[in-house]
Design a protein around this motif. Structure first.
Motif, short mmCIF file in Angstrom:
data_model
loop_
_atom_site.label_atom_id
_atom_site.label_comp_id
_atom_site.label_asym_id
_atom_site.label_seq_id
_atom_site.Cartn_x
_atom_site.Cartn_y
_atom_site.Cartn_z
N VAL A 1 42.75 26.86 56.26
CA VAL A 1 42.48 26.07 55.05
C VAL A 1 43.81 25.79 54.32
O VAL A 1 44.08 24.67 53.90
N LEU A 2 44.64 26.81 54.23
CA LEU A 2 45.94 26.64 53.59
C LEU A 2 46.79 25.61 54.36
O LEU A 2 47.42 24.73 53.76
N THR A 3 46.77 25.72 55.68
CA THR A 3 47.56 24.78 56.49
C THR A 3 47.09 23.35 56.29
O THR A 3 47.90 22.43 56.20
N ALA A 4 45.76 23.18 56.22
CA ALA A 4 45.23 21.84 55.99
C ALA A 4 45.78 21.29 54.68
O ALA A 4 46.21 20.13 54.60
N PHE A 5 45.81 22.13 53.67
CA PHE A 5 46.36 21.73 52.38
C PHE A 5 47.82 21.31 52.50
O PHE A 5 48.23 20.29 51.96
N LEU A 6 48.58 22.11 53.20
CA LEU A 6 50.02 21.84 53.28
C LEU A 6 50.32 20.60 54.11
O LEU A 6 51.19 19.81 53.76
N ILE A 7 49.58 20.43 55.23
CA ILE A 7 49.81 19.20 56.01
C ILE A 7 49.43 18.01 55.14
O ILE A 7 50.12 16.99 55.12
N MET A 8 48.32 18.17 54.41
CA MET A 8 47.89 17.07 53.54
C MET A 8 48.82 16.90 52.33
O MET A 8 48.62 16.01 51.51
N GLY A 9 49.80 17.76 52.21
CA GLY A 9 50.77 17.61 51.14
C GLY A 9 51.91 16.66 51.49
O GLY A 9 52.68 16.28 50.62
N THR B 1 39.16 18.57 46.46
CA THR B 1 40.16 18.89 47.48
C THR B 1 41.20 17.79 47.56
O THR B 1 42.41 18.04 47.59
N SER B 2 40.73 16.55 47.59
CA SER B 2 41.66 15.43 47.77
C SER B 2 42.58 15.26 46.57
O SER B 2 43.76 14.91 46.73
N VAL B 3 42.04 15.51 45.39
CA VAL B 3 42.90 15.39 44.21
C VAL B 3 44.01 16.44 44.27
O VAL B 3 45.19 16.14 44.06
N ALA B 4 43.64 17.67 44.63
CA ALA B 4 44.65 18.72 44.72
C ALA B 4 45.71 18.36 45.76
O ALA B 4 46.92 18.52 45.54
#
Ligand code: PHE
Length: 470
Positions: free
Chosen positions: A93-101, A344-347
């Motif tokens: 989940v964290l990785t998804a966030f970071l790639i999406m960063g 999620t997308s806003v973050a």
């Protein structure tokens, strides 16, 4: 959550297109050619293909099996077997966030270049390179496109598994494939294209270092969407009668084919016009329009098509990245899909703002460990988080799930023949975890930004300790 409330793929074709859509992305068309260009061409490509065959297919199959078996997304899939493994799900989940960063920033560029191609970009070829630099280091313009990109992404994921993701992928993936074929046809018929084919076909292993090998491995994980639960999540929507081994081979094969096609679409044209293969992340955005600008009116059309393909590829991948987090929120916390997707997308968009600005906008003077946010996330995710995720998922399957259960899952309760089961099992249990860890450590020694990678491993350790409390 009850089984019948979870989404499921509408058809085998739909699933294949969605999984292939996740795999085929900026990784194939933007990142693969520039990494190949920077790391010596065909030697890098051969090492990359080796990783796909030895690691990629087996890890993908492992993820499909774990997801479908648990009928839940990454966190739930780990937790249901052994609570101590919950952290591996959280890492995803964290990785998804970071790639999406950072990834949507490039998605925004591709969106921008559709419009730019159509509105005079190609009319002044000499200004293309400077224009790209000015564009990505700007403040507001790239941000507008990231926001637009994220808005489209939200629109698709809110519609759910079969209605949004599957529907979009079914139309967009075949379109992408067709566009690449058109581009290749054009590139190969240029005078001087042969040098590009030589670059792609004649390996020079003297350029291969520990860093190059690690880069190729990280790229294999990133490009195949492995090591962070995307394929666990997509596997969890699979019907019990699907043939997972053949699906994994198909998805990995198609992903590799598209990366190679992107290489064949770019390098011959690049050499034909005398460009530098090691141009870096701007390769696609600078070289492709420049090449097309020499082709007259048809070039404008081809450029629009190319960036449309890039945008499409990016979107079907970001959809799966957001889905990893969304599915977690739905499965584990019972949050409504719409709310989960939007929050999620806003973050993620906030991360993207920082990444985009780190390229030269107002934030460029604030690097962390000597690299800006964009490069930091890029470095951390594929080389540390995805590789670690790959080690975890294989260790988990090999040592914590019963062998007979795995066999049942992969053979659909014995109704399907999977002759290579033992080969796969031994790869997953013994070979892959050791091999990936060894490449990661050796590569880390060779890399300049050791501190960044080391920090990544520390984050994982902290996560492992603290997620027990979650
Ligand atoms: N595979 C995608 C690409 O090549 C990126 C991605 C990574 C998507 C991880 C989902 C999960 O562009």
């Amino acid at each position: 959550m009850q089984q019948n409330e979870r989404g499921q793929w509408g058809s085998r074709f739909g699933f294949l297109m969605a999984a292939a859509g996740s795999a085929v992305g900026l990784g194939n068309i933007w990142r693969f050619p520039y990494l190949a260009g920077k790391n010596g061409g065909s030697a890098f490509i051969l090492i990359y293909i080796f990783f796909v065959v030895i690691l990629g297919i087996s890890v993908m199959l492992t993820e499909f099996a774990i997801g479908r078996r648990a009928n839940s997304a990454a966190v739930g899939a780990y937790k249901s077997v052994d609570k101590r493994w919950t952290f591996a799900g959280f890492l995803g989940v964290l990785t998804a966030f970071l790639i999406m960063g950072y990834y949507p920033v490039v998605g925004g560029w591709s969106l921008a270049y559709i419009f730019k191609s159509a509105s005079g970009l190609l009319a002044a070829p000499d200004a293309i390179e400077g224009g790209f630099g000015a564009f990505i280091t700007g403040t507001t313009e790239p941000l507008i496109y990231v926001v637009l990109f994220m808005a489209i992404n939200i629109f698709v994921v809110v519609k759910g598994v079969a209605g949004g993701i599957e529907k979009a992928a079914k139309i967009l993936m075949p379109l992408l494939f067709t566009l690449l074929i058109v581009l290749i046809g054009k590139g190969l018929t240029l005078e001087g294209a042969g040098a590009g084919m030589d670059f792609l076909l004649k390996p020079d292993f003297s350029l291969v270092t520990g860093e190059v090998v690690l880069t190729a491995m990280g790229q294999a994980f990133l490009s195949l969407s492995l090591g962070m639960g995307a394929m666990i999540t997509y596997g969890s929507y699979l019907k019990k009668d699907e043939n997972m081994p053949s699906n994994a081979v198909f998805v990995a094969g198609l992903d590799t084919l598209v990366a190679l096609m992107a290489g064949v679409a770019i390098f011959p044209a690049l050499f034909a016009f005398g460009f530098e293969p090691a141009a870096g992340p701007g390769l696609v955005f600078v070289v492709v329009p420049t090449v097309f600008s020499k082709m007259g009116g048809i070039g404008v059309l081809l450029s629009v098509l190319f960036f449309t393909a890039l945008f499409v590829a990016a979107l079907t991948s970001t959809v799966s990245l957001v889905e990893v987090v969304t599915a977690y929120l739905i499965d584990e916390h019972g949050i409504d899909r719409r709310k989960a997707v939007i929050s999620t997308s806003v973050a993620m968009s906030i991360f993207c703002v920082f990444s985009s600005l780190s390229l030269g906008g107002v934030l460029s003077p604030i690097p962390v460990f000597g690299v800006g946010m964009f490069d930091l996330l890029d470095l951390l995710t594929d080389k540390v988080f995805l590789a670690s995720g790959g080690v975890f998922v294989t260790l988990f399957a090999g040592w914590f799930i019963n062998k007979d259960d795995l066999k049942k899952e992969l053979t659909n309760d014995g109704t399907l023949e999977f002759r290579l089961f033992d080969v796969w099992y031994n790869l997953v249990k013994y070979v892959i975890p050791v091999f990936v860890a060894a490449v990661a450590v050796a590569g880390m020694m060779a890399i300049e930004q050791k501190v960044v990678l080391l920090t990544g491993f520390i984050i994982i350790a902290v996560l492992a300790v603290f997620s027990k409390k979650l």
